[in-house]
Structure formats: C-alpha cells, structure tokens
Scaffold this motif. Structure first.
Motif, PDB file in Angstrom:
ATOM      1  N   VAL A 114       0.852  -1.197   0.000  1.00 30.38           N
ATOM      2  CA  VAL A 114       0.000   0.000   0.000  1.00 30.38           C
ATOM      3  C   VAL A 114       0.887   1.247   0.000  1.00 30.38           C
ATOM      4  O   VAL A 114       1.719   1.427   0.890  1.00 30.38           O
ATOM      5  CB  VAL A 114      -0.934   0.049   1.234  1.00 30.38           C
ATOM      6  N   ASP A 115       0.698   2.102  -1.008  1.00 29.48           N
ATOM      7  CA  ASP A 115       1.428   3.366  -1.059  1.00 29.48           C
ATOM      8  C   ASP A 115       0.427   4.501  -1.250  1.00 29.48           C
ATOM      9  O   ASP A 115      -0.706   4.272  -1.690  1.00 29.48           O
ATOM     10  CB  ASP A 115       2.453   3.348  -2.203  1.00 29.48           C
ATOM     11  N   ASP A 116       0.850   5.726  -0.921  1.00 28.32           N
ATOM     12  CA  ASP A 116      -0.091   6.840  -1.118  1.00 28.32           C
ATOM     13  C   ASP A 116      -0.221   7.194  -2.593  1.00 28.32           C
ATOM     14  O   ASP A 116      -1.308   7.527  -3.064  1.00 28.32           O
ATOM     15  CB  ASP A 116       0.304   8.071  -0.271  1.00 28.32           C
ATOM     16  N   SER A 159       3.188   6.859  -9.190  1.00 23.08           N
ATOM     17  CA  SER A 159       3.379   7.844 -10.263  1.00 23.08           C
ATOM     18  C   SER A 159       4.055   7.146 -11.444  1.00 23.08           C
ATOM     19  O   SER A 159       3.384   6.661 -12.353  1.00 23.08           O
ATOM     20  CB  SER A 159       4.196   9.008  -9.714  1.00 23.08           C
ATOM     21  N   THR A 160       5.377   7.016 -11.411  1.00 25.32           N
ATOM     22  CA  THR A 160       6.038   6.256 -12.486  1.00 25.32           C
ATOM     23  C   THR A 160       5.818   4.753 -12.284  1.00 25.32           C
ATOM     24  O   THR A 160       5.985   3.973 -13.210  1.00 25.32           O
ATOM     25  CB  THR A 160       7.557   6.503 -12.465  1.00 25.32           C
ATOM     26  N   GLY A 161       5.511   4.351 -11.051  1.00 25.88           N
ATOM     27  CA  GLY A 161       5.370   2.931 -10.726  1.00 25.88           C
ATOM     28  C   GLY A 161       6.708   2.299 -10.333  1.00 25.88           C
ATOM     29  O   GLY A 161       6.768   1.117  -9.985  1.00 25.88           O
ATOM     30  N   ILE A 162       7.784   3.119 -10.349  1.00 24.22           N
ATOM     31  CA  ILE A 162       9.123   2.568 -10.072  1.00 24.22           C
ATOM     32  C   ILE A 162       9.216   2.023  -8.641  1.00 24.22           C
ATOM     33  O   ILE A 162       9.723   0.924  -8.430  1.00 24.22           O
ATOM     34  CB  ILE A 162      10.222   3.654 -10.299  1.00 24.22           C
ATOM     35  N   SER A 163       8.688   2.775  -7.667  1.00 27.08           N
ATOM     36  CA  SER A 163       8.799   2.304  -6.272  1.00 27.08           C
ATOM     37  C   SER A 163       8.138   0.937  -6.117  1.00 27.08           C
ATOM     38  O   SER A 163       8.724   0.012  -5.543  1.00 27.08           O
ATOM     39  CB  SER A 163       8.135   3.290  -5.300  1.00 27.08           C
ATOM     40  N   MET A 164       6.916   0.812  -6.642  1.00 31.16           N
ATOM     41  CA  MET A 164       6.194  -0.466  -6.515  1.00 31.16           C
ATOM     42  C   MET A 164       6.928  -1.561  -7.266  1.00 31.16           C
ATOM     43  O   MET A 164       7.040  -2.685  -6.783  1.00 31.16           O
ATOM     44  CB  MET A 164       4.784  -0.343  -7.099  1.00 31.16           C
TER      45      MET A 164
HETATM   46  C1  R5P Z   1       6.920   9.049  -2.265  1.00 30.23           C
HETATM   47  O1  R5P Z   1       7.652   8.991  -1.320  1.00 30.23           O
HETATM   48  C2  R5P Z   1       5.548   8.451  -2.336  1.00 30.23           C
HETATM   49  O2  R5P Z   1       5.115   7.964  -1.100  1.00 30.23           O
HETATM   50  C3  R5P Z   1       5.473   7.383  -3.400  1.00 30.23           C
HETATM   51  O3  R5P Z   1       6.198   6.254  -2.960  1.00 30.23           O
HETATM   52  C4  R5P Z   1       6.028   7.860  -4.699  1.00 30.23           C
HETATM   53  O4  R5P Z   1       5.435   9.098  -5.052  1.00 30.23           O
HETATM   54  C5  R5P Z   1       5.806   6.850  -5.799  1.00 30.23           C
HETATM   55  O5  R5P Z   1       6.343   7.360  -6.971  1.00 30.23           O
HETATM   56  P1  R5P Z   1       6.788   6.400  -8.145  1.00 30.23           P
HETATM   57  O6  R5P Z   1       5.590   5.583  -8.554  1.00 30.23           O
HETATM   58  O7  R5P Z   1       7.191   7.360  -9.242  1.00 30.23           O
HETATM   59  O8  R5P Z   1       7.928   5.575  -7.665  1.00 30.23           O
END
Ligand code: R5P
Length: 294
Positions: A216-218, A221-226
């Motif tokens: 679960v993330d807030d 965006s790019t989806g890279i973190s997930m």
């Molecule tokens: C940043 O710290 C937020 O909690 C999200 O993890 C972040 O915005 C996700 O961004 P992205 O999908 O680009 O990795």
C-alpha cells in the motif's frame, strides 16, 4: 438551500454522488478552451450569498489550476459567500525542501497560491513527509481525511490472510492503521530515491509466506517504487502481490509495467479518476461535509 456544488471537468462522478447524498444542487456553467488554448468560462446559476463546494482533484495540476482559479474568482465576483475546495488529490506536496541551491520549494508556493483564492480545502492523504501538517504551509483552513478505512474495508472483503507492506518509512502512517483495521500484520521497507526513476528498496525478512502480500502506497506515479519492491519480494520468493495506491497518478504504461513485473492486481481509490479505481472514498468526503454544514 444556501449551498451549491460545482465541479470541474472529470470530477462529475464524485460531484454527482456527493450532490445526491448531501441533497445539494449542482451549479450550471460553461467551460471550454478557445482555439488558442485559453479558457472560456460562464457561470449560469445564481450563486449570490451561497457557499460553494467546488470539486476538483488536482492531479496533473498545471492545466487544471488556471480554470480552477478563474472559476473561484468568478464565483466570488458573482457574490458567492465562500468557496470550499474539495480536492481529493492535492498536488505539489513532494518538493517540500530545497535540496540544491536555487530550487523552488513548490509545496509552499502552491499552498500560497491556492490560499489566495480559495477559502478552505478538504483533501485526502496529502503527501505529508517533512511538512507534518497542511496548516504549516496553507494560510486557509484545511481538512485532511484518510482513505485508510475504505482501503481496510476493501482488503477485508477481497483478501484472505493479507500481509500489508509499506514501501518506505513514510508509509508507516497509513500502513499501520490499515493493518490494524484489517486484523493483519505489516512490514515496512526502506526506500532510497536516487533519481525520479531510480530507487533502491530493502525489505525486512518475511517469515510467514502463507499470506497474501498487499503493498500500500499513497501515490503510484512512475510505478518505479512499486516495481522495485515487487522485484525484491520475488527475490525472496514472495509472489503475486496486490498493489494498492490511494492516488492513481499513473498512466496505462505504469499500470501495465506493474502487472508485467509480477503484481497480481493493481487497485486504487477514486481520488483521481482512473480505470484501476476500485475503492470508493465518496463516503468519507460526504461525512465530513455533512458534519461541516449542519
Ligand atoms: C513518495 O515517497 C511516495 O510515497 C510514493 O512512494 C512515490 O510518489 C511513488 O512514486 P513512483 O511511482 O514514481 O515511484
């Protein structure tokens, strides 16, 4: 009735649902682009002495902010008493610090700008990290709501034996609540962001591999973190995670990338209209506005 709901384009489903629940009429107006891209706006409802609930989620904000400002200013010019902005996604919260000399701290500048033409704001889980409260940067009253309840309800209804996983230390604030409400345990990973599209993530050991991993993330965006997190889980033989994001900022490509990398399902709350919306936040906004207007 001394209240009206207006909604900027793309926010109509939420606006109509709220209008129906609150028994408040929606205001009529015409908005369109001139051929040169400038905005035409005409308000077609009497707004004199009325409180306006203005619905506008501000993902990809640059193209939305000028129409929003024109709308708020025109409503005021026509005699509206107050403008309450309901922006389920509040943007420009991530650049909350100057890392390099000369950088604009856009969270502060954006807050100042919104505060100049809106009277109060309701939003859902803004990205509060180094800034702890919206009131630290907004000069107008702000209300921060949380999507943890609808997310926990969705998890309880759809997932047996979940293990909630937070991708970084900031996620503890919502992951711990969601885990508690869903009677689940949780782990929090450590994330270091190197660039916009480059992060590294370390996850603690997960001993119970009979559970369904639910990340679960807030924001996605790019989806890279997930996707980095999914790869880390796979390297530990933890497969088929379900990915939940409060705010679906991502496009079709990022959505597909997550499925390609191994997500079982990607779902989001309807704070930003997106085809992954499965978790409805209408009721939490409804309850808040109902309490405000009685
Ligand atoms: C940043 O710290 C937020 O909690 C999200 O993890 C972040 O915005 C996700 O961004 P992205 O999908 O680009 O990795």
């Amino acid at each position: 009735m001394n209240k009206l709901i207006f909604s900027l384009p793309q926010n109509n489903p939420l606006a109509l649902a709220l209008a129906d629940k609150l028994k408040i009429e929606t205001g009529l107006f015409e908005i369109r682009d001139f051929p040169d891209g400038e905005t035409y706006l005409r308000i077609d409802t009497d707004v004199k002495n009325k409180t306006i609930i203005l619905i506008c989620s501000l993902d990809h904000p640059n193209s939305k902010i000028i129409p929003l400002m024109f709308m708020a200013q025109k409503l005021k010019e026509l005699g509206a008493k107050k403008i309450l902005l309901v922006s389920p996604y509040l943007p420009y919260m991530r650049q909350d610090k100057q890392f390099k000399p000369g950088e604009a701290v856009t969270s502060v500048l954006f807050a100042k700008f919104i505060s100049s033409f809106i009277d109060s704001v309701i939003t859902i889980d803004p990205h509060l990290h180094r800034i702890k409260n919206l009131s630290d940067i907004y000069a107008i009253p702000t209300i921060t709501l949380h999507a943890t309840k609808p997310i926990s309800d969705w998890i309880q209804k759809n997932i047996t034996s979940p293990l909630i996983i937070g991708p970084d230390e900031e996620s503890l604030q919502w992951v711990s609540d969601i885990a508690k409400n869903s009677n689940a345990s949780y782990v929090i990973a450590k994330k270091v962001r190197h660039e916009d599209r480059k992060v590294s993530i370390e996850i603690p050991d997960i001993t119970d591999d009979n559970k369904t991993p639910v990340i679960v993330d807030d924001i996605i965006s790019t989806g890279i973190s997930m996707s980095v997190l999914i790869k880390q889980l796979l390297s530990k033989n933890i497969k088929n995670p379900i990915c939940i994001s409060i705010h679906a900022l991502f496009n079709q490509e990022a959505y597909k990338d997550l499925l390609d990398v191994g997500a079982q399902q990607v779902v989001s709350c309807n704070t930003i209209p997106h085809f992954s919306n499965k978790i409805d936040i209408t009721d939490i906004i409804f309850e808040e506005i109902k309490a405000l207007i009685v």
